[in-house]
Scaffold this active site. Sequence first.
Site, PDB file in Angstrom:
ATOM      1  N   MET A 129       8.660   3.217   5.589  1.00 58.47           N
ATOM      2  CA  MET A 129      10.115   3.388   5.481  1.00 58.47           C
ATOM      3  C   MET A 129      10.473   3.697   4.029  1.00 58.47           C
ATOM      4  SD  MET A 129      11.860   0.909   8.288  1.00 58.47           S
ATOM      5  CE  MET A 129      11.860  -0.567   7.319  1.00 58.47           C
ATOM      6  N   LEU A 136       8.374   2.869  -1.742  1.00 57.21           N
ATOM      7  CA  LEU A 136       6.930   2.604  -1.774  1.00 57.21           C
ATOM      8  C   LEU A 136       6.545   1.711  -2.945  1.00 57.21           C
ATOM      9  CD1 LEU A 136       5.561   6.163  -0.896  1.00 57.21           C
ATOM     10  CD2 LEU A 136       6.189   4.282   0.646  1.00 57.21           C
ATOM     11  N   GLU A 147       2.887  -0.835  -4.393  1.00 55.12           N
ATOM     12  CA  GLU A 147       1.434  -0.813  -4.441  1.00 55.12           C
ATOM     13  C   GLU A 147       0.806  -1.090  -3.058  1.00 55.12           C
ATOM     14  OE1 GLU A 147      -0.039   0.362  -6.965  1.00 55.12           O
ATOM     15  OE2 GLU A 147      -2.096  -0.090  -6.356  1.00 55.12           O
ATOM     16  N   HIS A 151       1.944  -0.062  -0.122  1.00 58.36           N
ATOM     17  CA  HIS A 151       1.915   1.220   0.601  1.00 58.36           C
ATOM     18  C   HIS A 151       0.834   2.141   0.027  1.00 58.36           C
ATOM     19  CE1 HIS A 151       6.330   0.176   1.169  1.00 58.36           C
ATOM     20  NE2 HIS A 151       5.942   0.388   2.411  1.00 58.36           N
ATOM     21  N   GLY A 208      -0.400  -2.095   7.394  1.00 56.94           N
ATOM     22  CA  GLY A 208      -0.707  -3.242   6.545  1.00 56.94           C
ATOM     23  C   GLY A 208      -0.650  -4.546   7.328  1.00 56.94           C
ATOM     24  N   LYS A 258       0.280  -7.253   6.293  1.00 56.03           N
ATOM     25  CA  LYS A 258       1.485  -8.014   5.904  1.00 56.03           C
ATOM     26  C   LYS A 258       2.427  -8.211   7.102  1.00 56.03           C
ATOM     27  CE  LYS A 258       5.318  -8.842   3.343  1.00 56.03           C
ATOM     28  NZ  LYS A 258       6.309  -8.220   4.188  1.00 56.03           N
ATOM     29  N   GLN A 301       3.766  -6.938  13.873  1.00 59.52           N
ATOM     30  CA  GLN A 301       3.869  -5.483  14.093  1.00 59.52           C
ATOM     31  C   GLN A 301       2.490  -4.907  14.411  1.00 59.52           C
ATOM     32  OE1 GLN A 301       6.387  -2.632  11.761  1.00 59.52           O
ATOM     33  NE2 GLN A 301       4.522  -2.284  10.611  1.00 59.52           N
ATOM     34  N   SER A 358       6.485  -6.337  -0.920  1.00 57.28           N
ATOM     35  CA  SER A 358       7.417  -5.934   0.127  1.00 57.28           C
ATOM     36  C   SER A 358       8.523  -5.120  -0.523  1.00 57.28           C
ATOM     37  CB  SER A 358       8.024  -7.184   0.783  1.00 57.28           C
ATOM     38  OG  SER A 358       9.189  -6.841   1.496  1.00 57.28           O
ATOM     39  N   ARG A 360      11.439  -5.325   0.258  1.00 56.01           N
ATOM     40  CA  ARG A 360      12.610  -6.216   0.167  1.00 56.01           C
ATOM     41  C   ARG A 360      12.532  -7.137  -1.055  1.00 56.01           C
ATOM     42  NH1 ARG A 360      12.324  -5.726   6.081  1.00 56.01           N
ATOM     43  NH2 ARG A 360      14.324  -4.862   6.780  1.00 56.01           N
TER      44      ARG A 360
HETATM   45  O1  PAF Z   1       6.294  -1.226   8.662  1.00 60.02           O
HETATM   46  C1  PAF Z   1       7.190  -0.353   8.514  1.00 60.02           C
HETATM   47  O2  PAF Z   1       7.496   0.075   7.411  1.00 60.02           O
HETATM   48  C2  PAF Z   1       7.922   0.150   9.746  1.00 60.02           C
HETATM   49  O3  PAF Z   1       8.073  -0.850  10.683  1.00 60.02           O
HETATM   50  C3  PAF Z   1       7.265   1.396  10.358  1.00 60.02           C
HETATM   51  C4  PAF Z   1       5.886   1.075  10.898  1.00 60.02           C
HETATM   52  C5  PAF Z   1       7.187   2.511   9.323  1.00 60.02           C
HETATM   53  C6  PAF Z   1       8.115   1.897  11.543  1.00 60.02           C
HETATM   54  O4  PAF Z   1       9.409   2.206  11.135  1.00 60.02           O
END
Ligand code: PAF
Length: 275
Positions: free
Chosen positions: A24, A27, A29, A31, A142, A144, A148, A180, A182
């Site tokens: 999303m 970005l 480290e 990512h 990831g 993290k 998911q 993160s 966030r």
């Molecule tokens: O982990 C994320 O950043 C999001 O959930 C993803 C996998 C890009 C889907 O929007």
Amino acid sequence: MGGVRDAVAALRAAGCTVAFVPTMGALHEGHLTLVRRARAIADAVVVSIFVNPLQFGAGEDLDRYPRTLDSDLGALAREGADLVFAPTADEMYPYGAVETNVTAGHVGTLYEGASRPGHFDGMLTVVAKLFHIVRPDIAVFGQKDAQQVFLVRRMVADLNVPLAIEIVPTVREPDGLAMSSRNRYLDADGRRTALALSEALAAAGAAAGDGLDEVLAEAAGAFGDHDGIELDYLVVVDPTTFLPVDDGATGRATVLVAARVGGTRLIDNADIELG
Ligand code: PAF
């Protein structure tokens, strides 16, 4: 949409395997570590940047979610990503609301799903769409976001999606805070307070040999050391089912934790060996 499909088709025609990193944006480290892993396991790397409205609930941080496209593109160019797919919401959802979506099962209603109803349906729906658009050989996620990861793996297995999933360990700041997007919301006090999550996981790991009750007590204790943090959940799950382990369980387990620091919701997890 056609552009990315054609570009991936051209890579494949040239004999390249393709690894895909969905993000999303904003970005960090963590990512970039996914992108490096993707580069190591495939010939070509595709990264998507899309803040998916479908996985945000009412009152969540969709509007203020950090959007840093220019610096993201610079970082991805430096990492040698072959293709960046950054669609608009209109491109991804040309009809507005979706009529058809992927629904996470029971596990999708627990933990993150209990606090964020519909989050995992929205996440799986966009991941399925991205898989169809990009058509990678491998998709990289990831650890993290452990829940998911579990749900994406299950979707891929349940729906026979023809790709492999690669999971990369969580990247942490030197003091233990899981990276993160966030974390940018945190001020200096919040940043210190947020350490309660990784401290709770470390305490859980240290107590693992003493069994589940001790793990939960020690991990919860880490939150007592910090003001201004509200624990959402702290649970030990079986990584194969993602359901809470029973009393007396032994062997590998995953500790999940989520908490709110000011207006910021943070999650983290760690594997432990219950004795
Ligand atoms: O982990 C994320 O950043 C999001 O959930 C993803 C996998 C890009 C889907 O929007």
